[in-house]
Design an enzyme around this catalytic site. Structure first.
Site, PDB file in Angstrom:
ATOM      1  N   ASP A   3       0.881  -1.168   0.000  1.00 49.74           N
ATOM      2  CA  ASP A   3       0.000   0.000   0.000  1.00 49.74           C
ATOM      3  C   ASP A   3       0.926   1.227   0.000  1.00 49.74           C
ATOM      4  OD1 ASP A   3      -2.080   1.783   0.077  1.00 49.74           O
ATOM      5  OD2 ASP A   3      -3.189   0.725   1.640  1.00 49.74           O
TER       6      ASP A   3
HETATM    7  C1  BGC Z   1      -5.027   3.253   0.001  1.00 50.76           C
HETATM    8  C2  BGC Z   1      -5.079   2.275  -1.146  1.00 50.76           C
HETATM    9  C3  BGC Z   1      -4.898   3.008  -2.437  1.00 50.76           C
HETATM   10  C4  BGC Z   1      -3.586   3.772  -2.400  1.00 50.76           C
HETATM   11  C5  BGC Z   1      -3.292   4.544  -3.659  1.00 50.76           C
HETATM   12  C6  BGC Z   1      -3.799   4.130  -0.064  1.00 50.76           C
HETATM   13  O1  BGC Z   1      -3.884   5.160   0.881  1.00 50.76           O
HETATM   14  O2  BGC Z   1      -5.059   2.560   1.219  1.00 50.76           O
HETATM   15  O3  BGC Z   1      -6.310   1.600  -1.138  1.00 50.76           O
HETATM   16  O4  BGC Z   1      -4.949   2.116  -3.509  1.00 50.76           O
HETATM   17  O5  BGC Z   1      -3.615   4.695  -1.330  1.00 50.76           O
HETATM   18  O6  BGC Z   1      -4.090   5.661  -3.766  1.00 50.76           O
END
Ligand code: BGC
Length: 832
Positions: free
Chosen positions: A326
């Site tokens: 993530d």
């Molecule tokens: C989220 C993810 C997301 C990523 C990219 C993160 O803060 O938890 O679900 O895909 O950001 O935006």
């Protein structure tokens, strides 16, 4: 110096908490910010260059067992998955397709330099077009590769225009309809491909353990089987279109509060049976990538967790794709040895211009700390995803938008990828609307001469559909939550608009009053109207945005904008009050649900851009309600088995103990004998159904291979843990077909969702009822059809922690087929 120490500590699992303390402090302050991304921690720019002990790497071979079996276990490629079935009996074997993709990828990687291999594993940020980017390997001496564009979200293409705002995950699950899940996945995938996206960052399949969990609406509800089927169909659809799916957030990412520094203490059985199950189904769907989450599991960060990444995902499930972090969830270079293949967005913190991979990974490989074999494996897995989905085709569209500047004429071609996808949005919106109450057949509406709509949720947002960044605001109809799980609405059809358009056909007089807090005005408005429809909502989202004091997670389970008071005011002044909720999850509805003037309640969830049209289809009977609750609606918030864990200081690692174990949602209510207001799986219809003629039969020829393993299982013995042992064909081949008749005994053409719950013997220590099957059947008035639900050995197994295998519990297993988790109609026994 601090960072050198931290790097060393990262290698010692028992010191993992010390490591997290240092970096987490900055995240917490950051999370309270309302900017799109977290501010940059100023201290995180030091590169690790310290030599640490080399870590041996044994590549996890691809699952080899068993060969494809025509009929049950056919060889499949993502572009041609098995057809959707309301009771899937085939188990696609993506093994041969993976083998080809991995071979091609290995050949390509073999020509890359060390730096090029590392670059494949390391996101580049910023100055790129997508939320995640892997830079191209430029075609020098025939080595080229175009890189990857990774984009949110689970419901559409974030930060782009001319895209569809699909129904949320929670609404998709509420349909209990595999064909709709598949089609939505396919259309999302087509839009991603049309925009030149390589990896679409969804679906999301965390379990909704806490009713207040901010991102529950992105996922598929509070039961692992329902979430697993939703994830499976979504991925088959997305990948059929040609985009790589990304199963997220692996694992135990169950609340927003302190998500970057909370350690979830989860026992091994609960992890396998509940939280990992949807990811296992994603692997069975051939998912190309998995995103590890921000949080810690049993004291170790998810993205450097050997147990969950290497052992469960890659070994037990036989996952052959790649794990990406993530965004900023990587905490060490050594994560690579724990199973992390790609770091995103690349930087340690957004814009820090330093990475745990990048130069550090190069150095670690050069000095032998991380083996070259492991680096090859990482790059090969990543590029295999690209081959698996056929993205090497010259006709695969290049990225044609710019997520960070969507009006920039130089980088946005404004390609319209919406096609007629609004049709499935509308349909899923209707099919996911749950009828909770319908006194005297108030619905569907007939002969209404005057109606009024009450509440801001009936109307358009004051700033327009995309007026709040990442949808972080709520002053009109709610059709999705907030955060990275969103996209831009192309339009947003409010109930106000859709109901007026429909009312015109009947010459119904329409009025409205959207002031939520002007109770005197509301009372005057509803008085004398033949019908009052009152709209309330409840919103939540990702923790980097706070709305009305809700820091991602909901701070309570009551309707927003004084919704309870609003409903009671309407009901006190109009004896034909219909309540419509647009809520990201359960609400406590005790203050008003039994009010005699509330004649009907529609639980419409957060259904995407056609929200008003979907509602009209239900109100006027174009669609008889077939949505079923994907979670329990309790009488009291405290009845739920799990609550958000709050408090702590920014320096703490928050400890979250999964004391409820297997007993989440309805499993707890059943076990503790707590009466919910509406149980999991509940939903009414405009007709009635009768169930009869239950039969269970063994599937012929279900035991012609892996006979030794099957015999062990029959004897209640565990089978050896091995690569792909949890996704093995002997475990997932249907062995019983449960059949029964369903008759439409009313006067409306309608769909019914028969559900099958298994009851394990007491010795198994399982919850009283466990969902293991559902189907969907559409019937004309008076019509009877036979429905089937198949069961496999996995469905009838529990995870034996000591033996580390799936075993059949000792004793009699019974089951119920019915209309909800508490509305059993037919009762059977699994033959012994
Ligand atoms: C989220 C993810 C997301 C990523 C990219 C993160 O803060 O938890 O679900 O895909 O950001 O935006």
């Amino acid at each position: 110096m601090q960072w050198i120490l931290t790097g060393l500590l990262a290698l010692l699992p028992s010191f993992a908490w010390a490591q997290t303390n240092a970096s987490a402090a900055t995240s917490v302050t950051a999370a309270a910010s309302s900017s799109v991304y977290y501010p940059l921690p100023s201290t995180l720019s030091t590169y690790y260059t310290i030599p640490v002990s080399p870590v041996a790497f044994t590549p996890i071979p691809s699952p080899s067992d068993p060969p494809s079996i025509p009929g049950i276990f056919p060889s499949a490629v993502p572009s041609n998955p098995p057809p959707v079935s309301q009771d899937p009996q085939v188990v696609p074997d993506f093994g041969p397709a993976w083998a080809i993709a991995l071979e091609k990828a290995a050949a390509k990687v073999a020509n890359f330099t060390l730096e090029e291999k590392v670059n494949v594993t390391t996101g580049v940020y910023p100055n790129s077009r997508c939320v995640g980017n892997i830079a191209p390997v430029y075609p020098i001496e025939g080595r080229g590769w175009p890189g990857l564009c990774l984009m949110d979200s689970p419901l559409g293409i974030r930060y782009a225009d001319f895209v569809t705002a699909f129904p949320t995950g929670i609404n998709t699950a509420a349909t209990w309809n595999r064909a709709m899940m598949r089609l939505r996945g396919l259309y999302i995938g087509q839009e991603a491909v049309g925009k030149g996206v390589n990896v679409q960052l969804g679906p999301m399949m965390n379990m909704g353990k806490n009713a207040q969990g901010g991102r529950n609406w992105e996922g598929f509800g509070a039961d692992p089987f329902l979430a697993g089927e939703s994830a499976y169909e979504t991925i088959l659809g997305m990948q059929q279109a040609g985009v790589q799916g990304c199963a997220k957030h692996y694992i135990n990412n169950e609340q927003e509060y302190d998500r970057m520094q909370e350690s979830n203490t989860v026992d091994d059985r609960t992890e396998h049976e509940i939280y990992a199950h949807p990811f296992m189904r994603s692997v069975m769907a051939g998912v190309a990538s998995v995103m590890c989450s921000y949080n810690l599991i049993n004291g170790t960060y998810a993205c450097e967790n050997d147990k969950t990444l290497n052992q469960i995902l890659k070994m037990e499930f036989g996952f052959q794709g790649y794990v990406m972090s993530d965004w900023t969830a990587t905490h060490s270079t050594m994560s690579a040895t724990a199973g992390l293949d790609m770091t995103q967005p690349g930087d340690i913190g957004f814009g820090t211009n330093s990475s745990y991979f990048g130069g550090n990974l190069t150095a670690f490989v050069e000095n032998g700390t991380i083996s070259l074999d492991r680096l090859n494996d990482m790059a090969t897995r990543i590029i295999a995803g690209w081959y698996l989905l056929g993205q090497d085709s010259p006709s695969y569209p290049p990225t044609n938008f710019n997520a960070f500047n969507i009006t920039d004429p130089a980088t946005n071609q404004h390609v319209d990828v919406m096609d007629d996808h609004y049709t499935i949005v509308r349909e899923i919106g209707a099919a996911s609307t749950i009828l909770l109450k319908n006194l005297g057949n108030t619905l569907p509406l007939k002969g209404i001469r005057s109606l009024t709509m009450i509440g801001s949720d009936a109307g358009p947002d004051l700033r327009g559909p995309n007026g709040y960044a990442d949808r972080g605001g709520d002053d009109g109809v709610l059709a999705m939550g907030w955060g990275s799980g969103t996209d831009n609405f192309p339009w947003l059809i409010s109930p106000l608009e859709a109901i007026q358009a429909r009312a015109r056909l009947d010459h119904t007089l329409v009025s409205w009053f959207l002031e939520d807090f002007d109770y005197a005005g509301v009372a005057a408005e509803v008085t004398g109207k033949q019908l009052a429809i009152v709209f309330v909502n409840s919103d939540s989202g990702e923790g980097y945005i706070t709305v009305d004091g809700n820091e991602g997670d909901r701070k309570n389970l009551t309707a927003w904008h004084g919704g309870d008071e609003l409903i009671l005011t309407v009901a006190a002044n109009n004896n034909n009050t219909i309540v419509v909720t647009h809520s990201v999850g359960p609400l406590i509805i005790e203050p008003w649900i039994d009010h005699p003037n509330i004649t009907a309640v529609l639980w419409a969830g957060v259904p995407g851009q056609e929200v008003g049209n979907s509602l009209v289809d239900i109100l006027y009977g174009a669609w008889s309600p077939s949505g079923r609750l994907p979670y329990t609606i309790a009488r009291n918030a405290s009845d739920y088995p799990s609550q958000l864990v709050l408090g702590g200081t920014p320096e703490d690692i928050l400890s979250i103990n999964y004391t409820q174990g297997l007993f989440i949602d309805y499993r707890w209510f059943d076990a503790m004998n707590i009466t919910p207001r509406y149980e999991f799986g509940f939903g009414m219809s405009y007709t009635t159904f009768e169930y009869s003629n239950l039969n269970i039969a063994a599937v012929p020829n279900a035991d012609t291979y892996d006979t030794e393993l099957i015999a062990n299982w029959e004897a209640g013995l565990p089978n050896p843990l091995g690569i792909g042992s949890t996704t093995a064909i002997w475990l997932h081949t249907p062995i019983y077909i449960v059949s029964f008749d369903v008759t439409n005994t009313g006067s409306y053409y309608s769909g019914e969702i028969p559900q099958l719950y298994v009851h394990f013997p007491a010795s198994a220590n399982e919850p009283p009822s466990v969902l293991k099957g559902f189907t969907n059947i559409n019937l004309n008035p008076g019509e009877t059809q036979t429905a089937t639900i198949t069961l496999n050995r996995y469905d009838l197994s529990i995870w034996d922690v000591v033996a580390q295998g799936w075993v059949k519990p000792n004793g009699t297993i019974t089951f119920t087929v019915g209309a909800s988790s508490r509305d059993g109609r037919l009762y059977g026994t699994i033959p012994s």
